[in-house]
Design a protein around this motif. Sequence first.
Motif, short mmCIF file in Angstrom:
data_model
loop_
_atom_site.label_atom_id
_atom_site.label_comp_id
_atom_site.label_asym_id
_atom_site.label_seq_id
_atom_site.Cartn_x
_atom_site.Cartn_y
_atom_site.Cartn_z
N GLY A 1 0.83 -1.20 0.00
CA GLY A 1 0.00 0.00 0.00
C GLY A 1 0.86 1.24 0.00
N THR A 2 0.53 2.16 -0.89
CA THR A 2 1.29 3.39 -0.94
C THR A 2 0.81 4.31 0.20
N SER A 3 1.61 5.32 0.54
CA SER A 3 1.21 6.24 1.60
C SER A 3 0.02 7.07 1.11
N GLN B 1 -2.36 8.62 3.40
CA GLN B 1 -3.00 9.38 4.48
C GLN B 1 -3.38 10.78 4.03
N GLY B 2 -4.60 11.18 4.39
CA GLY B 2 -5.00 12.56 4.15
C GLY B 2 -5.48 12.84 2.74
N PHE B 3 -5.50 11.84 1.87
CA PHE B 3 -6.03 12.05 0.52
C PHE B 3 -7.47 11.58 0.45
N LYS B 4 -8.24 12.25 -0.40
CA LYS B 4 -9.55 11.73 -0.76
C LYS B 4 -9.40 11.01 -2.09
N SER C 1 -8.81 13.45 -4.99
CA SER C 1 -7.50 14.11 -5.09
C SER C 1 -6.39 13.10 -5.38
N PHE C 2 -6.59 11.84 -4.92
CA PHE C 2 -5.59 10.80 -5.20
C PHE C 2 -5.57 10.51 -6.71
N ALA D 1 -12.35 9.48 2.25
CA ALA D 1 -10.92 9.52 2.57
C ALA D 1 -10.36 8.13 2.28
N SER E 1 -8.24 6.43 3.77
CA SER E 1 -8.00 5.60 4.95
C SER E 1 -9.22 4.73 5.29
N MET F 1 -11.98 17.46 6.89
CA MET F 1 -11.49 18.27 5.79
C MET F 1 -12.60 19.15 5.26
N CYS G 1 4.24 12.91 -1.91
CA CYS G 1 3.71 12.27 -0.69
C CYS G 1 3.50 10.78 -0.88
N LEU G 2 3.44 10.32 -2.13
CA LEU G 2 3.30 8.87 -2.38
C LEU G 2 4.65 8.22 -2.14
N ASN G 3 4.68 6.87 -2.18
CA ASN G 3 6.01 6.29 -1.97
C ASN G 3 6.89 6.48 -3.20
N GLY H 1 -6.84 18.97 4.77
CA GLY H 1 -6.38 17.73 4.15
C GLY H 1 -4.93 17.88 3.71
N ASN H 2 -4.41 16.85 3.03
CA ASN H 2 -2.98 16.86 2.68
C ASN H 2 -2.69 17.45 1.30
N ASP H 3 -3.69 18.02 0.67
CA ASP H 3 -3.52 18.51 -0.70
C ASP H 3 -2.72 19.82 -0.70
N ARG I 1 -2.20 21.87 -2.95
CA ARG I 1 -2.82 22.98 -3.67
C ARG I 1 -3.56 23.90 -2.68
N ASP J 1 -9.02 11.00 10.44
CA ASP J 1 -8.11 10.55 9.40
C ASP J 1 -6.69 10.91 9.79
#
Lengths: 253, 339
Positions: A89-91, A93-96, A99-100, A137, A139, B1, B228-230, B282-284, B286, B339
């Motif tokens: 699983g890629t990181s 956290q905090g994405f919807k 947005s992902f 989200a 998560s 968020m 932020c992704l791996n 959130g983590n965006d 933008r 979250d």
Amino acid sequence: MIDPRALAMQNVSVSIGTCMILQNISFDVKPSECWGIIGPNGSGKSTLLKTLLGFLRPCQGTISIGGRPLRHMPALERSRKMAYVQQEGTSMQGFKVRSFLELAFHPLIGFQDYGEWQAECEVLCQEFDLKDKWDFALSVLSGGERQRLMLVQSLLQKPHILLLDELTNHLDIYFQLEILKKLKQLPQTKLMVLHDLNLAARFCDRILLLQDGRIFANGEPSAVLNEDSILRLFGVKSRIHRQAAGISHIQWG
Amino acid sequence: MIKMSRWSWLFAVLLLLLIMLLALASGSASLSLIDIFTSLGHHLGEGQEWSDDRQGKDVILWSIRFPRVMLAGLSGAGLSLVGATIQALVRNPMADPWLLGVSSGASLGAVLVIVSGLSLFGLASIHLMAFLGALAAASVIYFISRQGAHFSSTRLIFTGLAISFSLEALTQILIFTANHQAQMQNVMFWTMGSLGGAENKDLPLPAVSVMLGFILLFRCRNQLNVACLNEVKAFSLGLDFNALRRHLFLLCAALTSVIVSMTGSIGFVGLMVPHVLRLILGNDYRLLIPGCLLGGAGFMIIADALARHLFSPHEIPIGVITALLGSPIFIVLMRGSHD
């Protein structure tokens, strides 16, 4: 002109530190073919995909996509040609979900209209049963939903080649069959690491068997998957049921 | 968020302006909002005769409070932007500008000048030495963290910690040798941070640096999201992670060096503000990048106003307020987050 979906590896070796992970790997993948990469744990399957992606640099040999060497290809151009779905699983956290998925537009900025791309995104989400998760989200998604999401994200990159590392992990049998059927129909060239030999025999056009970083066999499933190769690779006895179209079922023990 | 529409951003900008006005009005000499607008009107051309009282208020407003509030806003915005960026570059939520070694490098440079009494460059020597110390520390950490063409997050974190501790130890030795009261007060400024000495002539450099930093980071917002992704997934999406890290590390080091050389070492802001904003937005990136610009500025202006006001006429170090004010907000938001 060579089809941009063609992929070739010539005499490629990869080492990490002093440890040789892949040795003298050579093969040609024709456009649109679906290849299964199979081998015991530690045989170099994931390393092979990461090398094809360009993430790991070979210490010898060449890789070409559509006849062009991978080594000198700019990063964004490469990502419009190849997409990768990873096993762990890629990181997230905090994405919807929305947005992902939008991250896949990054290599296409300036190459595609965003509105058009968004419409395609909605169609793909519908197709992979993720439409109602749009505002969730990440998560809170199940393992299977995340796996499908990662596949949809990779398809949204509009690649010619898909590299799939244990895609069917976390998927129930319904989605395993559904997704592999859909993948089979896609025009992209596909290379996927699989552990389920029955699925590989059913859905792959060719199988590459790896052992200790070397090619053990390479060919059509019915030619390379047999009791002897499975025993030598995995140390497991098997019985292969065949029919006119190829392998119908592999039975263990 | 929450979703941020254009109206939400406009509301955030107006809220920041209101915070700035209230901060300009508050302090040991009380100014009303009418005083501020009258003075503003006078300077914008509606000239009228000044009484002595009005002239005094005008001096307090534009020569003392305005540069201070502006410097607070700029340093809060800059440190928050750097914190949010470094967290993406090292993929570690605990990363903050302190990790770049900049704060400890700046403190060492400044304390060296204060204690040894060097005055080669006149009054500017403390700021200059703080800037050079900050940049030197960040450069050392950057070069040690490199592994050939690659740039290792783990190495960066451990090198940052080791260098920061070493520089702080050296600073402590210098403080130990300081024997004048005045020297000790100056040293306090660098180790706890303060906006007390701000002057209008100090503002252009941090203003240009923060705005330039904001523009460049906003241009990189999509890359920061992918970062932020791996690492393999980010690579597959066409991100040249090593180049991004190299460029943004240097940008962050330079921006933090400018701020720290002006304000001393103000902790916690670069860690806490981006995290509070992550919980809200959130983590965006933008949203996070403009959020850090406005949120960081607002938070620091409030913290500075409290530092001036709480024990007036005495002033408490702003680092104490940022920690006291920030921690409870952070904990409350974190407990309410799913979250």
